[in-house]
Scaffold this motif. Structure first.
Motif, PDB file in Angstrom:
ATOM      1  N   GLU A  31      67.693  59.524  27.148  1.00 31.36           N
ATOM      2  CA  GLU A  31      66.431  59.214  26.451  1.00 31.36           C
ATOM      3  C   GLU A  31      65.275  59.029  27.422  1.00 31.36           C
ATOM      4  N   TYR A  54      64.365  57.874  19.131  1.00 29.86           N
ATOM      5  CA  TYR A  54      63.689  57.520  20.381  1.00 29.86           C
ATOM      6  C   TYR A  54      62.759  56.333  20.170  1.00 29.86           C
ATOM      7  N   THR A  60      59.224  55.729  24.837  1.00 28.54           N
ATOM      8  CA  THR A  60      59.550  57.117  25.184  1.00 28.54           C
ATOM      9  C   THR A  60      58.556  58.062  24.518  1.00 28.54           C
TER      10      THR A  60
END
Ligand code: DON
Length: 566
Positions: A301, A514, A518
């Protein structure tokens, strides 16, 4: 591969208590494993292994069972690609059983009088169907490498069609979701909505027409499909409903043994489907570009990793729009597209901190040059070490939606994978041009990516996925998750995925996968970020370095996905 060392020490405990949350979804087997999108089909595959069949028989039996129990994508009316590893010769073979455009197909066959593309005709009913390849492909797999008689591979599927099976909850849900579309075609509705009602999970579904077709296939092999009554019914239905498939198209259909695309990635040797699938080329380009970066510093991620992956994808999919096509019709540029110097030149334009607008990326000049959502992947492996990694499809969910009356199977709508007009996106948003234009007898460009990977000459991992254009990025990310981020097979297929395909110039993120940091970081790097709900369904098997055992993982995104083994 520290996962395997860990797991091998843990096997007895795992089997006894099955309480380790990280590895719970990973099933460990010594004698054989089958991973597919449906529980019954995986079990049929394992029955083939237990009955003395090899991984090739198990793949044929599983694929044929999916044609009965998983009609969204399992099929005898579509086509696909298979990679086969034979432990004896330590060789990988690649069978192309992709559909072909009927001989009467023409480059502008989907262009309307006003110059627009007729997406309806390219995606619905017999006008969207290519000449199917599945039965010829599976028959050839069994003929060349199977250890059981062909009829043994077909019989379990035929019994499932004739005596019925209990509908799974995922299939019941899909039938409700696609009810309106499937009711467009009376022969389709009659099978999947018996008595005019959507069946419930647990109801028994009988498919007697499909059973009759499978008896012909069981008895007469490929001729039971491509000649005689089945063929005549396909041709008559097409003739009456705007389709082009002729008796000659069927009689002359043949699967082709080709060379797989082979490339090194770190210390792995990756074998993947070559043309007419773009899978091996595009995945090879992405991974070779990424080889220049130390990705193991990141996590799945991490925005920096996602950015680099997206930039490599952007460049690889730009090339996909121009160069690849059926190698029997267009120049095969595989070597040039994977050439070390060419890849290095593509990497040069990657800014590690900033997205390059797709408008600034054109297909490159390689040396030598003058997704809805249903396809299905299966992996089988046997105790002798043979492996099959097979992806096949009827393209979109339930294909063209049209069942051939009296035959009980759905026709594909694979013609939409051709480029109907230069620069006009197909249903996966992919664009193409000259190399993938429609021509009679040609195979439409695919993204299917059945893959088998080796480390130090030993099988390491076998995997693949549905997902149209998203197949390639899903498979590549799973490989990186497993190999560089050191996740278990189960984790590697499960963690959130993302996708970039050059055009549209968007970075798709799996919805809810996410965190805000991010997402904001990716936006600040210049990415046009968009959330999308589902990201393909990877089916995978990992192998211990000594070949003593294997671990299967079915993607939790596919609620029916199932690992079976012994
Ligand atoms: O061959 C191809 O690339 C497409 N026909 C695959 C379709 C597909 O994966 C649909 N499922 N998600």
């Amino acid at each position: 591969m520290r996962n395997f060392i860990l797991i091998s020490l843990l096997i007895p405990a795992l089997l006894a208590i099955n309480s380790c949350s990280t590895i719970q979804s990973d099933k460990v087997y010594r004698n054989g494993v089958v991973v597919s999108s449906d529980k019954i089909a995986s079990e049929i595959g394992v029955n083939a292994l237990k009955g003395g069949g090899n991984a090739i028989d198990a793949a044929c039996a599983t694929a044929l069972a999916l044609a009965v129990t998983y009609p969204q994508a399992g099929n005898i009316g579509g086509g696909g690609f298979a990679l086969i590893y034979l432990a004896d010769s330590q060789k990988v073979y690649y069978l192309d059983f992709r559909e072909t455009a009927p001989a009467a197909a023409t480059t502008d066959m989907y262009i309307k009088a006003d110059g627009e593309v007729d997406h309806q005709r390219a995606l619905w009913g017999p006008s969207s169907a290519g000449t199917p390849g599945t039965v010829a492909g599976l028959y050839e797999l069994n003929r060349r490498f199977g250890s059981k008689a062909w009829r043994d591979n077909v019989q379990p599927a035929r019994l499932l069609a004739d005596t019925g099976f209990f509908i799974s909850a995922p299939l019941a849900d899909k039938l409700v979701e696609y009810s309106e579309e499937l009711h467009t075609y009376p022969a389709t509705a009659a099978i999947f909505f018996p008595g005019g009602k959507a069946p419930q999970a647990g109801d028994r579904l009988l498919q007697s027409d499909l059973g009759s077709t499978l008896i012909a296939v069981e008895t007469d092999g490929r001729d039971g499909f491509y000649l005689g009554e089945t063929a005549q019914r396909i041709v008559d239905y097409c003739a009456d409903n705007g389709g082009l498939i002729s008796m000659d198209d069927l009689a002359s259909y043949f699967p082709v043994w080709r060379e797989p695309v082979v490339f090194g990635y770190r210390n792995l040797d990756i074998h993947c489907a070559g043309l007419p699938s773009s899978g091996g080329i595009v995945m090879g380009q992405i991974l070779k570009m990424l080889e220049q970066f130390e990705l193991e510093r990141y996590t799945p991620e991490a925005p920096q990793y996602m950015h680099l992956f997206a930039e490599a994808s952007r460049r690889a999919y730009a090339d996909r729009s121009q160069y690849p096509g059926d190698p029997d019709f267009t120049e095969d540029l595989t070597e040039g597209l994977l050439d070390r110097a060419y890849i290095a030149s593509r990497v040069e334009s990657i800014d590690p901190n900033q997205a390059t607008p797709s408008a600034d990326i054109l297909p490159g000049l390689p040396r030598g040059h003058g997704e809805s959502d249903q396809t299905t992947h299966l992996v089988t492996a046997d105790a002798a070490g043979n492996i099959v990694s097979l992806t096949y499809t009827i393209n979109r969910t339930f294909g063209s939606k049209a069942v051939v009356p009296g035959c009980g199977f759905l026709l594909n709508n694979e013609m939409d994978d051709f480029s109907a007009a230069p620069g006009v996106p197909n249903s996966f948003g992919l664009i193409g041009g000259e190399a993938n234009k429609i021509e009679g007898g040609k195979r439409m460009l695919s993204s299917m990516s059945p893959t088998i990977i080796f480390q130090s000459g030993q099988p390491y991992m076998a995997l693949g996925s549905p997902g149209g254009s998203k197949i390639i990025t899903a498979v590549a990310q799973t490989i990186i998750n497993y190999h560089l981020f050191d996740l278990t097979i189960g984790e590697a297929v499960s963690v959130p995925r993302f996708h970039h395909q050059w055009l549209p110039d968007k970075l798709y993120l799996e919805q809810g996968g996410y965190d805000i940091n991010t997402i904001q970081k990716l936006i600040s790097m210049g990415h046009d970020v968009q959330e999308r709900s589902r990201y393909s369904e990877v089916m995978a098997v990992g192998f211990s370095p000594d070949g003593a055992f294997m671990i299967g993982a079915a993607d939790p995104r596919q609620p029916g996905g199932h690992v079976s083994g012994f």
